[in-house]
Design an enzyme around this catalytic site. Structure first.
Site, PDB file in Angstrom:
ATOM      1  N   SER A   4       5.222  -2.045  29.370  1.00 12.18           N
ATOM      2  CA  SER A   4       4.637  -2.982  28.399  1.00 12.18           C
ATOM      3  C   SER A   4       3.273  -2.522  27.897  1.00 12.18           C
ATOM      4  O   SER A   4       2.746  -3.107  26.952  1.00 12.18           O
ATOM      5  CB  SER A   4       4.520  -4.378  29.019  1.00 12.18           C
ATOM      6  OG  SER A   4       3.620  -4.364  30.111  1.00 12.18           O
TER       7      SER A   4
ATOM      8  N   LYS B 284      -0.053 -13.258  29.269  1.00 17.17           N
ATOM      9  CA  LYS B 284      -0.892 -12.184  28.744  1.00 17.17           C
ATOM     10  C   LYS B 284      -1.839 -12.685  27.653  1.00 17.17           C
ATOM     11  O   LYS B 284      -3.028 -12.350  27.642  1.00 17.17           O
ATOM     12  CB  LYS B 284      -0.012 -11.056  28.206  1.00 17.17           C
ATOM     13  CG  LYS B 284       0.728 -10.304  29.309  1.00 17.17           C
ATOM     14  CD  LYS B 284       1.681  -9.248  28.755  1.00 17.17           C
ATOM     15  CE  LYS B 284       2.346  -8.475  29.890  1.00 17.17           C
ATOM     16  NZ  LYS B 284       3.307  -7.471  29.403  1.00 17.17           N
TER      17      LYS B 284
END
Length: 801
Positions: A650, A693
């Site tokens: 990611s 996030k």
């Protein structure tokens, strides 16, 4: 690029889609919510009359598989299925093999009570009757008649002997002796020897004749003794029948539709005569054994051991939480008496599979597999469709200890095992019998689609939890908040989590805060308070990371710009609590062979997926800038201040932007953070934990200073559907303090971060000079030219004399 709108950051639950004010107005759900596939499998398995159609329920823990299964069985049990009581009784012909009786539900205890009443009456009546004057008189008469006949017969022999001057003496009970007489006294050895030979021979001849007659007489006496015993037995039978015959006849008539019970009662009738001493003698040993085994009813020989007693006509549903061998298959108890171990059929104890016989048995697969010998025993029972109570100790040892071998009980049960997918796959792979015995897999979903209809169904599911847990009812706003949180748990705006344990815990904690506030309903504020309380309890590790950001220990920039430095985002998990963090990724470049060095991989801190992401970056760089000519610029990548293992791809989009910045020399905006993975064509791919996030960088911005209004996060466009952001983030976006951008291609993220267009190559493969890729291309060409000049200079020096 325009940031995402508010409705793209959070999908609220509209109250008009919930046509109720409180859950009190909703009918609790009877079905398995969102588990149509699993429900279809279960209904098929339970309806199949053939063996082997047991169920393995697959799903991660906390989905509420057991609760949902019990609820389904409660409303869909096979009402036509007949259930039975099972009893063990004495086998009078083979005591080591107790007989099993199968009776209709409820009849087992009835038979036990009937036998207890019969034995209780006999324990009182038999001693009284056999001690009565009438019985004793008849018994004495029989005895007298026998004694008289015996005496008369022996007197005849005695009289004949006396005529021959021989005496018939009784030496022992039942022993007789013929002796020659010397007047009134028997001859002694000396006196007998003093007789003439003729006299001695005459005595011996007479005694021999008399002995023959005596033997004939004794045979008659033996026959008469047998006749007397038979007469006494007949008297006992007649007397006992007078006491118990009509009662046993009544029981035989009562249970005439049960042939096995009738056979047992007739066996009792016969055995009562043979075991009359049990009632007539004080048996301290039997009393002590009865006391030691906590059963004070005697005689034990005629007890009825009700192994399984069905109190109602409902099909049994048994949940076994501790499936040890004895708990599951039953066992035979022992009692100690005077240092000796004793057991009998009345000490046979049932297991949960006996109680579930005729119904359903629910167990956890892991617990079954953890217990020694249970899995093999379960498969053996299902294959043979019978239950045999064996001592586990006997199976494990070579001891020849005498024990019981009870008759087998026919088995008709559906087993439901709950387990995860890994256990299911292991059993499929390594146990050839598993697929044959558990032919149906009920695959439980983790999520369900979020529609207007499913939201109403989910509301009924919440109402059923409220009813089941005895909680305060929820207002429609509270239900809406729970549905929104469920979508957050599912990480998708258009899906709802089916993790029933988490929803039940949220309802319990919301109920607690509502009661603390003395509210009559659970409101959305109580749900928020429960969520915040749970977050606070689990956030100590997160706060330690945040403290390091606040005091500058962890270097993070949320304003300005810097070459080769990017704010990447990651997710950390601490015991079920997940939170996002900012991580600084830096890249440097230098003259080399065009490779990208992954520092995390080289020091063995990078996992396989992370290394794969960096390799994809190298491939992407080569496809852009080294198609026809070598790239003489190498780079290194690292995640700063990372002291633990890192995995996942990611961060590959952030690493790409850091590389592009280092190669082009253009600074990266530090007020933006990004997450996402890329493929070899530069397409941005979805990642996990997008909400955490975004919230992690939002918290970082708040910790490092005031919001500038330009700060934000870049996420993959395919992750927009996963956004269910915290209210604080949504409010900051509403106030213009924070932004969330979505990108579909790496060029979009590069343009947004570096402030220049990434550039698009023309037909000759040239990028615009003022674009990011154009600057990289020019720099690489300069380096190639420098390399060419250096090569020419080196060749010229070699040609000089």
């Amino acid at each position: 690029m325009k940031p995402l709108s508010l409705n793209q950051l959070y999908k609220a639950c509209v109250l008009k889609d919930l046509p109720f004010r409180t859950t009190r107005q909703l009918e609790p759900l009877e079905e398995i919510v969102g588990q149509n596939r699993a429900q279809s499998a279960v209904s098929f398995a339970l309806a199949m009359p053939h063996g082997g159609y047991n169920v393995y329920a697959v799903g991660r823990p906390g989905l509420g598989k057991r609760t949902m299964m019990l609820r389904y069985l409660e409303h869909h049990a096979d009402l036509e299925h007949q259930i039975h009581d099972w009893c063990y009784v004495a086998n009078f012909e083979e005591p080591r093999v107790p007989k099993v009786l199968k009776l209709p539900a409820g009849k087992g205890n009835e038979l036990k009570q009937d036998m207890d009443k019969l034995m209780s009456r006999l324990m009182k009546m038999v001693p009284q009757t056999f001690d009565s004057d009438s019985f004793l008189e008849r018994a004495e008469q029989l005895k007298g008649e026998f004694a008289q006949r015996q005496e008369e017969e022996l007197e005849k022999i005695g009289a004949q002997a006396k005529k021959k001057k021989v005496s018939l003496n009784i030496t022992t009970p039942g022993g007789y002796r013929l002796v020659a007489m010397n007047g009134d006294e028997p001859h002694t050895a000396e006196s007998f020897q003093a007789l003439t030979q003729e006299q001695r021979d005459k005595f011996e001849a007479e005694i021999n004749k008399l002995e023959k007659k005596l033997r004939q007489a004794l045979r008659k006496v033996a026959d008469w003794e047998q006749e007397y015993a038979e007469a006494q037995q007949a008297l006992n039978e007649e007397t006992l029948h007078g006491i118990s015959g009509h009662q046993i006849d009544e029981l035989v008539s009562k249970y005439s539709d049960q042939p096995d019970v009738v056979t047992y009662l007739e066996g009792v009738r016969k055995d009562l005569v043979d075991s009359l001493d049990i009632f007539l003698e004080e048996n301290e040993e039997q009393a002590a054994i009865a006391y030691a085994s906590l059963d004070k009813k005697t005689p034990r020989r005629y007890l009825v051991n009700v192994l399984v007693h069905q109190k109602t006509e409902e099909v049994p549903v048994v949940v076994e939480d501790n499936p040890t061998y004895h708990n599951l298959f039953g066992y035979v108890e022992n009692v100690t008496f005077k240092g000796s171990v004793f057991t009998d059929f009345s000490l046979i104890r049932p297991g949960s599979i006996h109680r579930a016989n005729g119904g359903y048995l629910l167990m956890d697969a892991i617990k079954v597999l953890e217990q020694p010998f249970v899995w093999d025993g379960l498969k053996r029972a299902l294959r043979s469709r019978s239950l045999q109570i064996n001592s586990l100790e006997r199976e494990l040892t070579l001891s020849g200890t005498i024990s019981l071998e009870p008759e087998e009980i026919p088995l008709d049960v559906k087993i439901v095992l709950f387990g995860d997918r890994e256990t299911w796959m292991l059993l499929q792979e390594y146990d050839s019998e598993f697929a044959e015995l558990f032919r149906v897999t009920a695959d439980f979903e983790n999520e369900m689609m979020r529609t207007d209809d499913s939201q109403l169904l989910y509301s009924k599911f919440i109402a059923s939890l409220v009813e089941e847990k005895k909680l305060l009812h929820c207002s429609n706003r509270a239900v809406a908040r729970i549905i929104e949180h469920s979508a957050r748990m599912a990480d998708h705006q258009d899906r709802l989590s089916l993790h029933a344990a988490d929803i039940a815990n949220l309802l319990r904690e919301s109920d607690f805060w509502a009661r603390q506030a003395k509210a009559k309903l659970i409101e959305n504020s109580h749900v928020d308070q429960a969520l915040e309380s749970a977050r606070y309890r689990s956030s100590r590790i997160r706060d330690q990371f945040y403290d390091s950001i606040r005091d500058g220990t962890t270097l993070v920039s949320t304003s300005g710009s810097c070459v080769g430095q990017v704010n990447a985002l990651s997710v950390l998990s601490t015991g079920g609590f997940e939170f996002g963090l900012s991580n600084r990724i830096t890249a440097t470049c230098y003259y080399g062979d065009g490779g990208v060095m992954d520092i995390e991989r080289d020091v063995k801190l990078g996992g396989n997926l992370h290394s794969k992401g960096v390799m994809i970056l190298s491939s992407w760089l080569s496809s852009r800038f080294a198609v026809t000519d070598p790239m003489h610029l190498s780079a290194s990548l690292t995640m700063e201040q990372n002291y633990g293992e890192v995995d996942g791809d990611s961060a590959s989009l952030a690493e790409m932007c850091a590389l592009v910045s280092a190669l082009s020399g253009l600074p990266v905006r530090q007020d933006l953070a990004l997450t996402g993975s890329v493929n070899q064509f530069g397409e941005v791919q979805p990642i996990g934990g997008v909400n955490e996030k975004v919230e992690g960088f939002f918290a970082t911005c708040r910790l490092t200073g005031e919001f500038t209004g330009t700060q934000g996060v870049i996420v993959p466009a395919t992750n927009v559907q996963n956004l269910m952001l915290d209210e604080e983030v949504v409010q900051a976006v509403r106030n213009g303090q924070f932004s969330v951008y979505s990108v579909t291609h790496a060029e979009e993220a590069i343009s947004l971060l570096l402030g220049k267009p990434a550039g698009k190559a023309n037909a000759k493969g040239r990028y615009p000079k003022q674009s990011v890729f154009g600057m990289i291309q020019q720099r690489l060409e300069n380096m190639r030219e420098h390399e060419r000049q250096e090569h020419e200079r080196h060749e010229q020096e070699k040609q000089k004399p």
